[in-house]
Every structure is written in C-alpha cells, then in structure tokens.
Design a protein around this motif. Sequence first.
Motif, PDB file in Angstrom:
ATOM      1  N   ASN A 108       0.842  -1.196   0.000  1.00  0.00           N
ATOM      2  CA  ASN A 108       0.000   0.000   0.000  1.00  0.00           C
ATOM      3  C   ASN A 108       0.875   1.242   0.000  1.00  0.00           C
ATOM      4  OD1 ASN A 108      -2.668  -1.246   0.357  1.00  0.00           O
ATOM      5  ND2 ASN A 108      -1.720  -2.000   2.228  1.00  0.00           N
ATOM      6  N   ASP A 151      -2.884   0.264  -4.239  1.00  0.00           N
ATOM      7  CA  ASP A 151      -2.762  -1.074  -3.675  1.00  0.00           C
ATOM      8  C   ASP A 151      -2.171  -1.973  -4.759  1.00  0.00           C
ATOM      9  OD1 ASP A 151      -2.994  -3.477  -2.370  1.00  0.00           O
ATOM     10  OD2 ASP A 151      -5.159  -3.372  -2.091  1.00  0.00           O
ATOM     11  N   SER A 194      -4.388   6.611  -2.996  1.00  0.00           N
ATOM     12  CA  SER A 194      -3.886   5.371  -2.432  1.00  0.00           C
ATOM     13  C   SER A 194      -3.714   4.369  -3.573  1.00  0.00           C
ATOM     14  CB  SER A 194      -4.886   4.819  -1.415  1.00  0.00           C
ATOM     15  OG  SER A 194      -4.488   3.532  -0.984  1.00  0.00           O
ATOM     16  N   GLU A 227      -1.189  -2.593   5.470  1.00  0.00           N
ATOM     17  CA  GLU A 227      -2.631  -2.419   5.276  1.00  0.00           C
ATOM     18  C   GLU A 227      -3.326  -2.165   6.605  1.00  0.00           C
ATOM     19  OE1 GLU A 227      -6.194  -4.619   2.863  1.00  0.00           O
ATOM     20  OE2 GLU A 227      -4.111  -5.038   2.410  1.00  0.00           O
TER      21      GLU A 227
END
Length: 152
Positions: free
Chosen positions: A2, A49, A47, A83
């Motif tokens: 992340n 991922d 963000s 996370e």
Amino acid sequence: MNVFVIGCGNTPLPKEAFHLAGRVPDGFLPFPLLGQPEAIERLGLVSYDFDFDDVSLDLREYTRGVLRRVCADARAVAWAAFEGTFHYDALLTDEVAHQVYGYCTTGAEPVVEWDLEALRGEEWRRRITEARGALDALLSASELRCRKSRTD
C-alpha cells in the motif's frame, strides 16, 4: 503493498506507470481517498494497492521505484505502509512509524526499510518524523497559496 501520496492531485497514475524494477503487479487498485480534510483535498491524496501473487518476491527495489514514481511529477510526499494503518489523524506520526516501511519526498531518494526490528527503532521513528515535517511543510505551503488566492 500500500502506497499513499499527497500532492499529486486526485487522479491516479495508470497501471503502466508502475511497470518498474522488472516487476509488474498482478493486482493494481488505485483510488483517491474520500472524506479528505480540506488541507489535503487541495493537494490530492491517492492510495495505490499493489498485489503480487508470489509472496516470496523481494520488493524493496520495486517499493523504491513506486515511491520515486509517485513523487516525480509534483511536489509530493509518499509513503508505503502496512494495510489498515491509514488514518487522517495519524499520517506519518510516531504512533504509526513502525507500520510505515518506506517514504519519499519530491527531490529526495526514497527510503525503504524491510527489517521489522529496525521499523520499531528510534532511528526509524526519527526518519518518519522528518517525513512528517516535509508533509507539514507541503500542507502549509498549500494553505498559504490558498489564502493568497482568496485575497487577490
């Protein structure tokens, strides 16, 4: 993996921007975070991922490459964290320093730490405090520009 970046707007970079260090993520989910405080919203917060099916991969160089890439096009601060560690009230603070395993500010080389013991150490906490200082400076500069534009 992340990664969060403040300062590059709310439009994520495309997946192709992250074909780095000889790696291509198996999963890629970028998104601007909702409910951004006004000071952050002016700069944007995205963000990212990244998922890799092979959990044995050494992703240190990839993490450095991602942090470098997201800070390349604007004055920004980025960090990689475990996370579930993100909260607006605890961005790059002492409380979460041990959960942040990399950071970068525009114009500087990314710093990545993979050793869990080092992440709990005083030296790492100091480095995350410096990254928080860069974030505070970025937020302050944005606030000053906003105030100036209101008075012009």
